[in-house]
Design an enzyme around this catalytic site. Structure first.
Site: not given
Ligand code: DGL
Length: 270
Positions: A7-8, A39-40, A70-72, A162, A194, A196
Site C-alpha cells: 500500500d502507499s 497516491y490518490g 491499495c485501490n489507487t 495518515e 480505499c 484506509h
Molecule cells: N489506501 C489507498 C487506496 O486503497 C489510498 C491511499 C493513497 O491515496 O495513497 O486507495
C-alpha cells in the site's frame, strides 16, 4: 519467500490484519511506500511508475505473489502491469476485483458474460485518482449489467488518517457522504474503495443509514486470497509472521501503524 502486501501507506494494514489472521501459516512482507504517499492525488502515470517499482522490489525480495492492498495502485496499474506481462513465476493481484465480485455475487474468477444483479444503485467512495481511473465502473461492466454507479472522490481523508487526525477524517467522510447523497439520494449499496476507509466504516454506515449495505474489502480479500493459495499453494512460501518495510521514516510509520491497528507494529527501512 513470503506473500507481499503493498500500500502507499497504512491503509493496507486493514487488509493485512484480516488476511494474516485468516492465513496464520502464511508469511508476509508488508511494504508501505510512505515516502510517496498519498497516491490518490497523483497522476495515473506517476501511480503506475511507483506501483511497478514497489512490486518489482517485493518480487526481488522473494515475494512471488504480491497483493496490491491499495485501490489507487490497483485501479491505475494492475491491468497495465498484467497486460505488459509479469516475469515467470511472479504474480500481482489487486484488492479491486474481489470486491466487485462480491458486489455482483460472482465466484472468484467467474468468466461468464455480464448479467443482471440485485443491486442497481451503488455509491463508490474512493480517492480522486481511483475515481478518475474509472476502473471500478469498467471492471463492474465486465460482470454486471444495468448497475448505476455514482462515485465520490474523497479528497483529504487519506491524509487525515495518515496524520492521525481522526476527527478531521470523520468530518470529511460525513461531508463526502452528504455530497454523494445529493447526486444519488437512495444508494442500495456503498463500496469503501480505499483500504484506509475501514477505519471509518461506522461513520460511513451511520451517515449512509442502516438500509445501505456497506462493502469493505478486508474480509472479502482474505477469502479470495485463501482461495487463491489453496489453488496455488506454491505461491504462499514457508515460515510465519510478517516483516514490515517502509520507504519513509520507520519510527514515524511504526507510530502511525501502532495507533492505526491499536497494537505494537514495528516497521524497518526498506
Ligand atoms: N489506501 C489507498 C487506496 O486503497 C489510498 C491511499 C493513497 O491515496 O495513497 O486507495
Amino acid at each position: 519467500m513470503a506473500v507481499g502486501i503493498f500500500d502507499s501507506g497504512l491503509g493496507g494494514l486493514t487488509v493485512w490484519d484480516v488476511v494474516a489472521k485468516r492465513l496464520p501459516e502464511v508469511p508476509f512482507v508488508y511494504y508501505a511506500d510512505s515516502a510517496n504517499a498519498p497516491y490518490g492525488v497523483r497522476t495515473a502515470d506517476d501511480i503506475f511508475a511507483l506501483t511497478k517499482s514497489a512490486v518489482e522490489a517485493l518480487w526481488a525480495d522473494g515475494c512471488d505473489l504480491v497483493v496490491l492492498a491499495c485501490n489507487t495502485a490497483a485501479a491505475n496499474s494492475l491491468r497495465r502491469m498484467q497486460e505488459a506481462g509479469v516475469p515467470p513465476g511472479k504474480r500481482v493481484l489487486g484488492v479491486f476485483v474481489p470486491l466487485i465480485e462480491a458486489l455482483t455475487e460472482r465466484r472468484w474468477g467467474d468468466q461468464s458474460p455480464p448479467r443482471e444483479v440485485a443491486v442497481k444503485h451503488v455509491a463508490l467512495f474512493a480517492t480522486p485518482a481511483t475515481v478518475s481511473s474509472r476502473a471500478f465502473q469498467r471492471e463492474l461492466a465486465f460482470r454486471a449489467i444495468g448497475v448505476d454507479v455514482e462515485a465520490q472522490a474523497c479528497g483529504g481523508v487519506v491524509d487525515a488518517i495518515e496524520e492521525g487526525d481522526l476527527i478531521l477524517a470523520e468530518a470529511l467522510a460525513r461531508s463526502h457522504v452528504d455530497a454523494l447523497k445529493r447526486k444519488m439520494p437512495m444508494p442500495e449499496a456503498a463500496v469503501l474503495g480505499c483500504t484506509h476507509y475501514p477505519m471509518l466504516q461506522e461513520v460511513f454506515q451511520e451517515a449512509l443509514g442502516p438500509e445501505v449495505k456497506v462493502f469493505s474489502q478486508a474480509q472479502i480479500v482474505a477469502e479470495s486470497l485463501a482461495d487463491y493459495l489453496t489453488r496455488h499453494p506454491q505461491m504462499a512460501g514457508t515460515g510465519e509472521g510478517t516483516r514490515f518495510l517502509t520507504s519513509g521514516d520507520p519510527a514515524r510509520v511504526s507510530q502511525g501503524a501502532t495507533r492505526f491497528l491499536r497494537r505494537q507494529i514495528e516497521f524497518v527501512k526498506a
